[in-house]
Every structure is written in structure tokens, then in C-alpha cells.
Write a protein that holds these residues in place. Sequence first.
Motif, mmCIF file in Angstrom:
data_model
loop_
_atom_site.group_PDB
_atom_site.id
_atom_site.type_symbol
_atom_site.label_atom_id
_atom_site.label_comp_id
_atom_site.label_asym_id
_atom_site.label_seq_id
_atom_site.Cartn_x
_atom_site.Cartn_y
_atom_site.Cartn_z
ATOM 1 N N TYR A 94 0.833 -1.211 0.000
ATOM 2 C CA TYR A 94 0.000 0.000 0.000
ATOM 3 C C TYR A 94 0.866 1.258 0.000
ATOM 4 O O TYR A 94 0.681 2.170 -0.812
ATOM 5 C CB TYR A 94 -0.917 -0.031 1.230
ATOM 6 C CG TYR A 94 -1.734 1.224 1.415
ATOM 7 C CD1 TYR A 94 -2.971 1.374 0.788
ATOM 8 C CD2 TYR A 94 -1.269 2.270 2.223
ATOM 9 C CE1 TYR A 94 -3.722 2.528 0.965
ATOM 10 C CE2 TYR A 94 -2.017 3.420 2.396
ATOM 11 C CZ TYR A 94 -3.244 3.542 1.773
ATOM 12 O OH TYR A 94 -3.977 4.681 1.952
ATOM 13 N N ASN A 146 -12.659 15.786 6.172
ATOM 14 C CA ASN A 146 -13.825 14.939 5.901
ATOM 15 C C ASN A 146 -15.121 15.653 6.276
ATOM 16 O O ASN A 146 -16.110 15.573 5.555
ATOM 17 C CB ASN A 146 -13.732 13.625 6.681
ATOM 18 C CG ASN A 146 -12.800 12.652 5.998
ATOM 19 O OD1 ASN A 146 -12.517 12.799 4.814
ATOM 20 N ND2 ASN A 146 -12.309 11.678 6.720
ATOM 21 N N GLU A 193 -3.970 6.674 4.380
ATOM 22 C CA GLU A 193 -4.873 6.446 5.512
ATOM 23 C C GLU A 193 -4.115 6.741 6.803
ATOM 24 O O GLU A 193 -2.901 6.440 6.894
ATOM 25 C CB GLU A 193 -5.310 4.981 5.534
ATOM 26 C CG GLU A 193 -5.938 4.545 4.245
ATOM 27 C CD GLU A 193 -7.413 4.248 4.401
ATOM 28 O OE1 GLU A 193 -7.890 4.237 5.532
ATOM 29 O OE2 GLU A 193 -8.060 4.028 3.371
ATOM 30 N N TYR A 228 -7.478 15.148 9.023
ATOM 31 C CA TYR A 228 -8.340 14.120 8.427
ATOM 32 C C TYR A 228 -9.805 14.369 8.818
ATOM 33 O O TYR A 228 -10.684 14.391 7.971
ATOM 34 C CB TYR A 228 -7.937 12.725 8.904
ATOM 35 C CG TYR A 228 -6.713 12.174 8.209
ATOM 36 C CD1 TYR A 228 -6.813 11.620 6.933
ATOM 37 C CD2 TYR A 228 -5.464 12.191 8.807
ATOM 38 C CE1 TYR A 228 -5.697 11.095 6.294
ATOM 39 C CE2 TYR A 228 -4.341 11.678 8.167
ATOM 40 C CZ TYR A 228 -4.472 11.137 6.916
ATOM 41 O OH TYR A 228 -3.381 10.625 6.284
ATOM 42 N N GLN A 232 -3.687 13.478 3.020
ATOM 43 C CA GLN A 232 -5.078 13.174 2.667
ATOM 44 C C GLN A 232 -5.244 13.174 1.148
ATOM 45 O O GLN A 232 -5.920 12.318 0.589
ATOM 46 C CB GLN A 232 -5.983 14.231 3.287
ATOM 47 C CG GLN A 232 -7.423 14.080 2.884
ATOM 48 C CD GLN A 232 -8.331 14.024 4.087
ATOM 49 O OE1 GLN A 232 -8.009 14.587 5.101
ATOM 50 N NE2 GLN A 232 -9.435 13.342 3.988
ATOM 51 N N TYR A 269 -1.440 4.348 8.425
ATOM 52 C CA TYR A 269 -0.095 4.211 7.846
ATOM 53 C C TYR A 269 0.823 5.322 8.329
ATOM 54 O O TYR A 269 2.015 5.123 8.543
ATOM 55 C CB TYR A 269 -0.172 4.184 6.313
ATOM 56 C CG TYR A 269 -0.852 2.932 5.821
ATOM 57 C CD1 TYR A 269 -0.161 1.730 5.757
ATOM 58 C CD2 TYR A 269 -2.188 2.942 5.461
ATOM 59 C CE1 TYR A 269 -0.784 0.565 5.344
ATOM 60 C CE2 TYR A 269 -2.830 1.791 5.042
ATOM 61 C CZ TYR A 269 -2.126 0.600 4.977
ATOM 62 O OH TYR A 269 -2.752 -0.545 4.577
#
Lengths: 170, 46
Positions: A6, A113, A57, A109, A52, A60
Motif C-alpha cells: 500500500y 472529511n 490512511e 483528516y 489526505q 499508515y
Amino acid sequence: MKSNPYTRALLQGEGRLERLKKSQEDYFSELIQGKYDKDYIEKRLRVGQVHQMVGLEPIYYLAAYNQYVQITFPKFAEAFSEKNQEGFSSLLSLVKVIFFDIALALDTYFKTNTFALRKRNEELQRALGMYLQSQRREEQYRQLLSHEIRGALPPPLLPWKCYWRKRAVA
Amino acid sequence: MTLADDFGYDEKKLKEQLDFLEITPKDCAHVRALADSFASFREYFT
Ligand code: HEM
């Protein structure tokens, strides 16, 4: 970061890894300047925003941070082995500023969002408003149309019938 | 408009957050000392 599929995928791209190494070097150097002002916050939030945007994510980011802590803390302890109490206090202070750093990263984050959800909600509200308005217009138009159609029809026959009947009786 | 403004990080909120984490001037001095006394600090991170 290169061993995980990833994170490896995120690091692909011309000179990205090299840029990241340099960015992280500056990042950690600023972390221990002991100056946590608005400029510092701005830079931290911006890093969170870049993460972001590249689709990193939070887990990580935290995993990488943890790895750095695991690697560096024993080295700090070693370096401070003679100045025991002082070294220990410094490490505890470092932990506090690391938590502050992580709080800022997570805030980016959450807030980004939340902003995106709020924006989508506003768009939906606007679309719903437009839909309801068009429904109302359609209803008004329908009423108007049926009114006009009724107005254009000949008068009902019944009164004439009564008129002729009345005349016949007379 | 900066990101910090967008996210509501004024002086008050910044102070509040530092207070929550109990980051005092003493901690700032500690981490600075850490950086100063550990000249090769950067090498450990890179
Ligand atoms: C200890 C954790 C981490 C720190 C402190 C950190 C720090 C940074 C910094 C300072 C930047 C530059 C931001 C800017 O351009 O303004 C950055 C960008 C970036 N980070 Fe991280 N990072 C961390 C973890 C990770 C992880 C785990 C990944 C996953 C691969 C990652 C991927 C990236 C990518 C792709 C960029 C954009 C690089 C570019 O194109 O210039 N980061 N990061």
C-alpha cells in the motif's frame, strides 16, 4: 514504507521518495525546535492535507511514526545514558510534542472529511430545494391548464334543457 | 485565509491544545536541549 504494497504504491512517481526523505528530515527537525506557534500549526496541517490528498490512511502515518519512535528512542536513551534523569525528562517532553503532532495530523483528516460532508450536504439541500420548487411549479401549471381548458368548453346543456322545458310547459 | 484559520487555530485554541497536552515552556526547552545536545540527531531519522 517500501516493504508494504500500500505505502509502496503511494511512493511511486518521479523523485517522490527522495522528496519525502528531505521533507521528513525537515519535519522532525522542526518538531524539536520547541516553537509551537501558528506557523508550526500551519505547516503541520498542510502535511496532513498532502497526506489526505495522496490518499494516505491515518493508520499508515501512525505506523510510520511509531516505527521512527521505536528506532530512535533507544538511540536517545543510549546517548543520554550518563545524564539519566535529564535524558528521561527530555524523552517525556518529546512524547508530548509527538502527541501534539499526531493530534494535528488527525485533525486534518477529521476536519477535511467534515468539510467535504458538509459541502455535499449543502449540495444535496440545494438540489432538493430545486426539485421541490419544480414540483410546485408543475402543480401550479397543471392547475392553470385545467382552469383554462374548463373555461374554453361550451356552457353546460342543462340550463337550456330547463329553458325549453319551461317554454313547452307554458 | 490559511489552513490554521480554516481549522479555527487562533492563539486561544493553540494555547488550549498545548495546555491539554501539558506542554509547558519547560518541555520546549527539553526538546530543544535534545536537539542541541544530539548534534547528529538528523542521521537517526534518515
Ligand atoms: C512519520 C510519518 C510521516 C511524516 C512525518 C511525513 C511527512 C511528510 C511531509 C513533511 C511531506 C511533505 C508535505 C508537503 O509537500 O508540504 C509528506 C508528503 C508525502 N507523504 Fe508523508 N509523512 C509520513 C508518513 C508517510 C507515509 C507512511 C506515506 C506512505 C507512503 C507518506 C507518503 C507521502 C507522500 C506520497 C507525500 C507527497 C510527496 C511528494 O510528492 O512530494 N508519508 N510527508
